[in-house]
Design an enzyme around this catalytic site. Structure first.
Site, PDB file in Angstrom:
ATOM      1  N   TYR A  16       0.845  -1.173   0.013  1.00  0.00           N
ATOM      2  CA  TYR A  16      -0.277  -0.304  -0.036  1.00  0.00           C
ATOM      3  C   TYR A  16       0.667   1.315   0.094  1.00  0.00           C
ATOM      4  O   TYR A  16       0.807   2.084  -1.129  1.00  0.00           O
ATOM      5  CB  TYR A  16      -0.959  -0.014   1.234  1.00  0.00           C
ATOM      6  N   PRO A  59     -21.689  -0.893  -3.749  1.00  0.00           N
ATOM      7  CA  PRO A  59     -23.006  -0.052  -3.631  1.00  0.00           C
ATOM      8  C   PRO A  59     -23.805  -0.358  -2.092  1.00  0.00           C
ATOM      9  O   PRO A  59     -23.357  -1.381  -1.764  1.00  0.00           O
ATOM     10  CB  PRO A  59     -23.705  -0.895  -4.645  1.00  0.00           C
ATOM     11  N   SER A 114     -12.383 -12.490  -4.583  1.00  0.00           N
ATOM     12  CA  SER A 114     -12.660 -12.620  -3.270  1.00  0.00           C
ATOM     13  C   SER A 114     -14.092 -12.943  -2.948  1.00  0.00           C
ATOM     14  O   SER A 114     -15.040 -12.370  -3.487  1.00  0.00           O
ATOM     15  CB  SER A 114     -12.213 -11.446  -2.606  1.00  0.00           C
TER      16      SER A 114
END
Length: 599
Positions: A86, A102, A531
């Protein structure tokens, strides 16, 4: 979710076992199994030889040094992983690294509806604040796997957390504290039409109620409606990391007050983005809200580095966009599932008092900008809006978990095989595949790699594309994937060995230079980044790991399988919609096979 018993959220942290270092022999043996599907006989022999030399020579030395490191650190991987996965990554993280998804409320009490944006946003914000309060008062149940406590440290990173760009490496700033640790920030930030506002979410020790939150959000909206857009400084967070770091330094040099504003945004509980778009979606097709708006929406109203951006759309639907560095997807899933359940139970309504206590109006945070910053903002917007990410998000509704379990097959393995078959049908070769596993049973554990593309899975896919398919291969493939994925865990070990060599200034060991290492997915080169988000209503999405790859996130319900697939439009050989169509037909074929063979 709230905990009335004596168990506190973080009470098991100090008693969690350290992250173990696997045996070198076992890790290398698993590695050889994992590369086999991608190798010719000749290539595989060469790799076996490279692995043998590594095991007997430099690998042995590096492994001993890793064991030494593990004696002094309770989690030998933690800092390395954060940096390499990261913080040292320089590509724009909002599009390439962030997790988005969403809001699932449109499946029940909040279908798209004009004129509901602010009222719904005030209710969803209130539920998010209740979750913050559960963590702050340590009343959120510690999660467990069976009876084994899981590490909860990542939950400290959900609120009041922000990534800050650096020229060579970013940092994470976390301002959260539990009640017992002391005071912590309680303000929210709202971004609307490129303008930034803040207000306190707590008044006289009490969280603002939805009617009180509605007043504050309405004030922000009224200030922005019919007025010119703001400068859109937030767009800078979507830039390449070093460019954003330099722009941020310049912003602070122009006016020290800009630093105060940045600190206010960074320390805020979370960001609410009031989005003017109406990405109409349905429970069967989330593509609009997912694709056009959560990962790739208007960059001037999202602070891409925040650990939680709540996206509120003009049609009363919702999305989220979150920096992935401080925590993994399951932390976000836990909060979103909590919010979804609460909103469902209350039918999306507020049943409490309508009294609105007097409180200060939201304060606008206005950056001092110059021509250079305005030019940087224009550049950031241009590069972000030119993104060529393709995203589809559909529900496969012919069957789901119930029908698969009836055949005595594991739903996740079933989906992984269907995805592998879909990929092989399209690309005529096996696809290296990453599936997320978790290591939270260990102190500060995060994730590990499972590699479901086994030799048996590839053999079965080849057989399925042959009209004389032998069903027994399905059972062999299922058994092998389940056995292999349970014993995954070698990728992070190899990463550790690679990083020890790098830190000591040694030449890169031959194992990592071997073409089969990258071809099989090593070094973050997986063609399929997948995933299982879980068995709830919550779904996320990420961009593909490689240019010729796919992101493939899915959730499994009793009656449906909902999938979000990403690909890069600029890659001619990939297509997210075609992969979904092939995936659907593969699921049908597999269920027919399982039924006719009376599994």
């Amino acid at each position: 979710m709230a905990n009335n018993l004596s168990e506190r959220t973080f009470q098991y942290q100090s008693s969690l076992p350290p992250l173990p270092v696997p045996s070198l022999e076992k890790s290398l043996s698993k590695y050889l199994n994992a590369v086999q599907p991608f190798a010719s006989e000749e290539d595989f022999k060469a790799t076996v030889d490279i692995v043998r030399k590594f095991q007997e020579g430099v690998g042995k030395e590096l492994h001993q040094k890793l064991l030494q490191r593990a004696k002094t650190k309770k989690n030998w991987l933690e800092e390395w992983w954060l940096d390499t996965a990261y913080l040292e990554v320089r590509i724009p993280s909002q599009l390439n690294v962030n997790v988005a998804g969403p809001g699932p409320y449109l499946e029940h009490c909040w279908p798209p509806e004009e004129g509901t944006q602010l009222q719904r946003a005030s209710i969803s914000t209130w539920h998010a604040l209740q979750y913050w309060n559960l963590i702050r008062t340590e009343r959120l149940h510690p999660q467990k796997s069976g009876k084994i406590p899981l590490d909860m440290d990542q939950f400290r990173m959900l609120f009041s957390t922000c990534k800050v760009p650096g020229v060579k490496k970013d940092t994470i700033r976390n301002y959260f504290k539990t009640e017992r640790e002391g005071p912590c920030p309680s303000h929210l930030v709202v971004i609307c039409r490129g303008r930034i506002f803040t207000f306190d979410a707590v008044c006289d020790g009490q969280i603002l109620t939805p009617p009180e939150l509605l007043r504050q959000l309405s004030y922000v909206k009224e200030c922005c409606d019919g007025e010119p857009e703001g400068d859109g400084v937030a767009a800078l967070t979507s830039e390449e990391r070093t460019r954003w770091a330099l722009a941020r330094e310049h912003l602070i040099n122009i006016d020290p007050h800009n630093d105060t504003i940045l600190e206010t945004i960074q320390s805020s509980l979370f960001v609410i983005s009031l989005d003017e778009t109406k990405p109409y979606s349905t429970p069967e097709n989330y593509t609009n809200v997912r694709a056009a708006h959560t990962l790739t929406g208007n960059p001037t109203i999202r602070w891409g580095d925040k650990s939680y951006n709540s996206l509120s759309f003009a049609d009363g639907t919702f999305g989220i966009s979150c920096d992935h560095a401080p925590y993994d997807g399951m932390v976000l899933v836990s909060m979103c599932w909590y919010m979804d359940q609460q909103i469902k139970v209350t039918e999306g309504k507020w049943r409490g008092s309508d009294t609105v206590r007097p409180a200060p109006r939201p304060e606008e945070l206005v950056f001092t900008v110059d021509e250079k910053i305005l030019s940087d903002i224009r550049h950031a917007k241009q590069q972000y809006l030119e993104s060529d990410l393709q995203m589809v998000c559909y529900a496969f509704t012919a069957f789901g978990k119930a029908a698969i379990k009836q055949k005595k097959l594991h739903p996740d393995t079933f989906v992984q095989l269907a995805k592998q078959l879909a990929y092989q049908k399209m690309h005529k070769r096996p696809g290296s595949c990453y599936e997320t596993a978790m290591t939270r049973m260990f102190y500060h554990g995060r994730t590990e790699t499972m590699r479901p593309c086994t030799q048996e899975a590839v053999n079965w896919c080849n057989a399925m594309m042959d009209p004389t398919c032998d069903v027994s291969l399905l059972l062999v493939a299922v058994a092998q994937i389940e056995q292999f994925t349970k014993k995954a865990s070698f990728d992070r070990h190899l990463l550790g060995l690679y990083l020890i060599a790098k830190e000591e200034g040694r030449p890169t060991p031959e194992l990592f230079m071997d073409p089969l290492y990258a071809k099989s997915g090593g070094g973050g080169n997986f063609v399929l980044s997948t995933s299982l988000v879980g068995y709830t209503t919550i779904l996320g999405a990420v961009a593909p790991m490689v240019h010729h790859g796919y992101g493939f996130f899915y959730r499994i319900r009793d009656d449906r399988i909902v999938v979000s697939i990403s690909a890069w439009k600029s890659c001619r050989e990939t297509d997210a919609a075609s992969l979904f169509n092939n995936f659907s037909s593969s699921l049908h074929e597999m269920l027919v096979l399982a039924t006719t063979s009376q599994l």
